[in-house]
Write an enzyme that holds these catalytic residues in place. Structure first.
Site, PDB file in Angstrom:
ATOM      1  N   ARG A 138     -88.198  99.414  40.752  1.00 52.10           N
ATOM      2  CA  ARG A 138     -87.334  98.441  40.095  1.00 52.10           C
ATOM      3  C   ARG A 138     -86.335  99.199  39.224  1.00 52.10           C
ATOM      4  NH1 ARG A 138     -92.666  96.481  39.549  1.00 52.10           N
ATOM      5  NH2 ARG A 138     -93.036  94.479  40.586  1.00 52.10           N
ATOM      6  N   LYS A 163     -94.038  96.293  35.748  1.00 49.41           N
ATOM      7  CA  LYS A 163     -94.229  94.873  35.486  1.00 49.41           C
ATOM      8  C   LYS A 163     -95.734  94.622  35.505  1.00 49.41           C
ATOM      9  CE  LYS A 163     -92.386  90.515  37.254  1.00 49.41           C
ATOM     10  NZ  LYS A 163     -91.609  89.892  38.343  1.00 49.41           N
ATOM     11  N   HIS A 269     -81.611  95.489  42.655  1.00 51.81           N
ATOM     12  CA  HIS A 269     -82.900  95.092  43.232  1.00 51.81           C
ATOM     13  C   HIS A 269     -82.827  94.972  44.749  1.00 51.81           C
ATOM     14  CE1 HIS A 269     -86.901  94.013  41.858  1.00 51.81           C
ATOM     15  NE2 HIS A 269     -86.960  93.069  42.782  1.00 51.81           N
ATOM     16  N   ARG A 272     -84.555  97.762  46.508  1.00 50.17           N
ATOM     17  CA  ARG A 272     -86.015  97.639  46.565  1.00 50.17           C
ATOM     18  C   ARG A 272     -86.395  96.733  47.743  1.00 50.17           C
ATOM     19  NH1 ARG A 272     -90.922  97.632  43.468  1.00 50.17           N
ATOM     20  NH2 ARG A 272     -91.967  95.613  43.386  1.00 50.17           N
ATOM     21  N   HIS A 295     -97.157  95.109  44.116  1.00 49.81           N
ATOM     22  CA  HIS A 295     -97.405  93.669  44.148  1.00 49.81           C
ATOM     23  C   HIS A 295     -98.901  93.393  44.016  1.00 49.81           C
ATOM     24  CE1 HIS A 295     -93.469  92.844  46.591  1.00 49.81           C
ATOM     25  NE2 HIS A 295     -93.248  92.973  45.297  1.00 49.81           N
ATOM     26  N   TYR A 304     -90.907  89.919  53.035  1.00 50.63           N
ATOM     27  CA  TYR A 304     -90.061  90.902  53.721  1.00 50.63           C
ATOM     28  C   TYR A 304     -90.247  90.900  55.230  1.00 50.63           C
ATOM     29  CZ  TYR A 304     -89.405  92.562  48.983  1.00 50.63           C
ATOM     30  OH  TYR A 304     -89.101  92.629  47.651  1.00 50.63           O
TER      31      TYR A 304
END
Length: 320
Positions: A138, A163, A269, A272, A295, A304
């Site tokens: 990120r 995150k 982003h 990514r 994730h 994706y």
């Protein structure tokens, strides 16, 4: 002299910093708490509760038409105030009108588009975009990268300021390893110049600065992408060199996309998103990609897979 009791926003700051939340989260939470109080004509939160929270969230959705993520951000900020600062139990069932969640698919670039944009950039901005695309970081993770987190021997990058505050490991692309070494040499010279001028310290996470007072001057703790200028830390007031500001890269990227003639909405982003999609296209399994992206739920990574299908759920048109 008797010390005055702390104001509510000072208490909010104290609790946020005690929990080691980022400065960005601190600003965001204080913003939404202030908005909540002003919406109710400056009534003290102690005199309000679930009903007032519902009214505020409904106002955001109906009158301001905010996105679902924005409304959730406001809710988390207000709940943080009640649960963590005021220690006031609330009925967690908030029956507000909820903003509709968007179901848009992320913008993904082709490999040719990625390299066309990269060619239109230069210097540290070009290198940063290479890093974001080559590692899946990120933007804030790339900017806050520290020297000690780059492992040339293992060809990997340890991502710590993530995150959710959970560290992970991603690859260090071979194609930029040598370029990164040269970049770090120039950063080290800059750090040595700062030390000679009486500066050279860097922000340390959590309580490390108190535990190791001299560590903030150490080379290994310096940012890989330092700011071009020295400034005052908004939290401590200390004059130091922070990492490069995100707006610098965002402006350069916007100009590069325009020059490349790419007719897509491209942000930092996007690289990514492209990293994940291209890995899946290359045959890597989705669990591996999930781990590299950090994730928690594989469902997040599943988005994706849409580019791996042709239109109409992979059904081939009879026209073709």
């Amino acid at each position: 002299m008797e010390q005055r009791p702390k104001r509510m926003f000072e208490q909010v700051q104290d609790v946020i910093r005690l929990k080691h939340y980022s400065y960005q989260i601190e600003k965001t939470y204080i913003y939404w708490i202030r908005r909540y109080i002003l919406f109710h004509n400056k009534r003290h939160p102690k005199d309000m509760g679930s009903k007032e929270i519902e009214e505020f969230l409904t106002h955001l959705a109906v009158n301001e038409n905010v996105a679902a993520s924005t409304q959730n951000q406001a809710l988390h900020a207000v709940l943080f105030l009640y649960n963590e600062v005021l220690k006031q139990d609330l009925d967690l069932k908030v029956d507000a009108v909820r903003a509709k969640k968007s179901k848009y698919l992320p913008t993904v670039l082709t490999k040719d588009e990625v390299f066309t944009i990269i060619q239109k950039l230069s210097g540290v901005h070009q290198f940063l975009i290479k890093l974001l695309y080559g590692t899946g970081l990120r933007l804030n993770e790339g900017l806050s990268l520290r020297v000690k987190d780059v492992d040339f021997a293992q060809q990997q990058i340890i991502v710590r300021d993530t995150k959710g505050n959970e560290s992970r490991v991603t690859m260090l692309p071979e194609s930029i390893a040598e370029e990164l070494k040269i970049h770090l040499q120039s950063v080290k010279i800059l750090h040595q110049q700062d030390l000679q001028k009486g500066y050279g310290s860097v922000y340390l996470p959590f309580a490390l600065e108190r535990k190791y007072p001299r560590a903030k001057y150490d080379w290994i703790w310096q940012f890989v992408f330092p700011s071009g200028s020295i400034s005052k830390d908004p939290r401590s007031g200390e004059v130091r060199r922070h990492h490069l500001h995100e707006s610098s890269l965002q402006k350069a990227l916007k100009q590069g996309v325009r020059q490349a003639g790419i007719q897509k909405k491209v942000g930092c982003h996007t690289f990514r998103h492209s990293f994940a999609t291209h890995l899946l296209q290359n045959g890597y399994d989705i669990r591996t990609v999930q781990e590299l992206l950090g994730h928690k739920d594989v469902k997040t990574t599943m988005i994706y897979t849409h580019v791996l299908n042709r239109g109409g759920k992979a059904v081939r048109s009879p026209l073709d």
